[in-house]
Design an enzyme around this catalytic site. Structure first.
Site, PDB file in Angstrom:
ATOM      1  N   HIS A  16       0.846  -1.206   0.000  1.00 33.50           N
ATOM      2  CA  HIS A  16       0.000   0.000   0.000  1.00 33.50           C
ATOM      3  C   HIS A  16       0.882   1.256   0.000  1.00 33.50           C
ATOM      4  CE1 HIS A  16      -3.082  -2.644   2.315  1.00 33.50           C
ATOM      5  NE2 HIS A  16      -3.550  -2.500   1.105  1.00 33.50           N
ATOM      6  N   LYS A  40     -17.863  -6.055   7.218  1.00 32.22           N
ATOM      7  CA  LYS A  40     -16.595  -6.684   7.613  1.00 32.22           C
ATOM      8  C   LYS A  40     -16.250  -6.290   9.037  1.00 32.22           C
ATOM      9  CE  LYS A  40     -13.941  -6.836   3.251  1.00 32.22           C
ATOM     10  NZ  LYS A  40     -12.738  -6.269   2.604  1.00 32.22           N
ATOM     11  N   ARG A  89      -2.248  -6.608  -8.162  1.00 34.53           N
ATOM     12  CA  ARG A  89      -1.110  -7.462  -7.832  1.00 34.53           C
ATOM     13  C   ARG A  89      -0.951  -8.578  -8.840  1.00 34.53           C
ATOM     14  NH1 ARG A  89      -3.376  -8.000  -1.916  1.00 34.53           N
ATOM     15  NH2 ARG A  89      -5.178  -7.778  -3.250  1.00 34.53           N
ATOM     16  N   SER A 127      -2.988  -7.681   3.215  1.00 34.70           N
ATOM     17  CA  SER A 127      -3.199  -7.501   4.657  1.00 34.70           C
ATOM     18  C   SER A 127      -3.483  -8.851   5.311  1.00 34.70           C
ATOM     19  CB  SER A 127      -4.370  -6.549   4.898  1.00 34.70           C
ATOM     20  OG  SER A 127      -4.095  -5.293   4.349  1.00 34.70           O
TER      21      SER A 127
HETATM   22  P1  ADP Z   1      -9.898  -3.570  -0.303  1.00 32.43           P
HETATM   23  O1  ADP Z   1     -10.654  -4.332   0.750  1.00 32.43           O
HETATM   24  O2  ADP Z   1     -10.588  -2.334  -0.777  1.00 32.43           O
HETATM   25  O3  ADP Z   1      -9.381  -4.403  -1.430  1.00 32.43           O
HETATM   26  P2  ADP Z   1      -7.178  -3.425   0.620  1.00 32.43           P
HETATM   27  O4  ADP Z   1      -6.670  -2.679   1.821  1.00 32.43           O
HETATM   28  O5  ADP Z   1      -7.012  -4.890   0.590  1.00 32.43           O
HETATM   29  O6  ADP Z   1      -8.670  -2.964   0.502  1.00 32.43           O
HETATM   30  O7  ADP Z   1      -6.519  -2.833  -0.694  1.00 32.43           O
HETATM   31  C1  ADP Z   1      -6.632  -1.473  -1.015  1.00 32.43           C
HETATM   32  C2  ADP Z   1      -5.995  -1.238  -2.359  1.00 32.43           C
HETATM   33  O8  ADP Z   1      -4.617  -1.519  -2.290  1.00 32.43           O
HETATM   34  C3  ADP Z   1      -6.539  -2.133  -3.479  1.00 32.43           C
HETATM   35  O9  ADP Z   1      -6.548  -1.386  -4.673  1.00 32.43           O
HETATM   36  C4  ADP Z   1      -5.534  -3.235  -3.575  1.00 32.43           C
HETATM   37  O10 ADP Z   1      -5.484  -3.805  -4.862  1.00 32.43           O
HETATM   38  C5  ADP Z   1      -4.266  -2.479  -3.267  1.00 32.43           C
HETATM   39  N1  ADP Z   1      -3.237  -3.356  -2.712  1.00 32.43           N
HETATM   40  C6  ADP Z   1      -3.391  -4.362  -1.848  1.00 32.43           C
HETATM   41  N2  ADP Z   1      -2.205  -4.970  -1.592  1.00 32.43           N
HETATM   42  C7  ADP Z   1      -1.281  -4.320  -2.337  1.00 32.43           C
HETATM   43  C8  ADP Z   1       0.114  -4.493  -2.555  1.00 32.43           C
HETATM   44  N3  ADP Z   1       0.792  -5.480  -1.991  1.00 32.43           N
HETATM   45  N4  ADP Z   1       0.726  -3.621  -3.377  1.00 32.43           N
HETATM   46  C9  ADP Z   1       0.019  -2.626  -3.972  1.00 32.43           C
HETATM   47  N5  ADP Z   1      -1.292  -2.453  -3.848  1.00 32.43           N
HETATM   48  C10 ADP Z   1      -1.942  -3.280  -3.051  1.00 32.43           C
END
Ligand code: ADP
Length: 163
Positions: A16, A40, A89, A127
């Protein structure tokens, strides 16, 4: 151009953070917005997730940290963002993200969704994977910002390895 990067960030990972840093370089700033999803139950309460993001982005100019509930496009409109940024990803992310992007476009055609490819070294990070590793006492310090690693250790009552 104002850009919105929405997500659960439960918790923030280095993947992120990488996307946030690159979007600041590209667009000059970004609104990182934590979605409060009633469907959630998060591992970290909203305030803690906001604190994690603020701490990890303190070195960056142009990052606004916020939260919202309801539709992402409505929040984008409220904060005048023309772009919703999402990370990709792997191919497995694509189908779902495309569906959401089309849905959002049908609701708010003036708001564009942009996808940014994850940096290769972070493409395995999510996450949930980070939480799974931390739950069993594995080292997550190369996966998350330092403050988040400490929070994970507290969450699972563990002391994480320092290296
Ligand atoms: P959501 O539940 O909205 O998917 P996340 O926190 O899992 O929330 O992800 C938020 C954003 O960050 C999404 O666009 C996701 O694709 C992106 N994301 C998640 N993991 C990574 C990563 N390892 N690298 C870059 N972007 C990521």
């Amino acid at each position: 151009m104002k850009v919105l990067y929405p997500g659960s960030f439960d918790p923030l990972t280095l993947g992120h953070l990488d996307l946030i840093e690159r979007s600041v370089r590209l667009f000059g700033g970004v609104v990182v917005a934590v979605l409060q999803n009633p469907g959630k139950t998060p591992s970290f309460p909203l305030d803690q997730r906001l604190g994690q993001i603020r701490l990890a982005t303190a070195h960056l100019r142009g990052v606004e940290v916020s939260s919202f509930d309801g539709l992402t496009v409505e929040f984008a409109r409220r904060c005048d963002a023309m772009v919703i940024l999402r990370g990709l990803r792997a191919l497995s992310d694509f189908e779902f993200e495309l569906q959401i992007a089309h849905t959002n476009h049908s609701l708010a055609p003036e708001v564009e969704t942009l996808f940014m490819a994850t940096s290769a070294q972070h493409s395995f990070l999510s996450s949930s994977v980070v939480k799974e590793v931390a739950r069993f006492g594995g080292n997550v310090r190369h996966m998350v910002p330092a403050g988040v690693a400490d929070d994970l250790a507290r969450l699972f009552n563990r002391t994480t390895p320092s290296a």
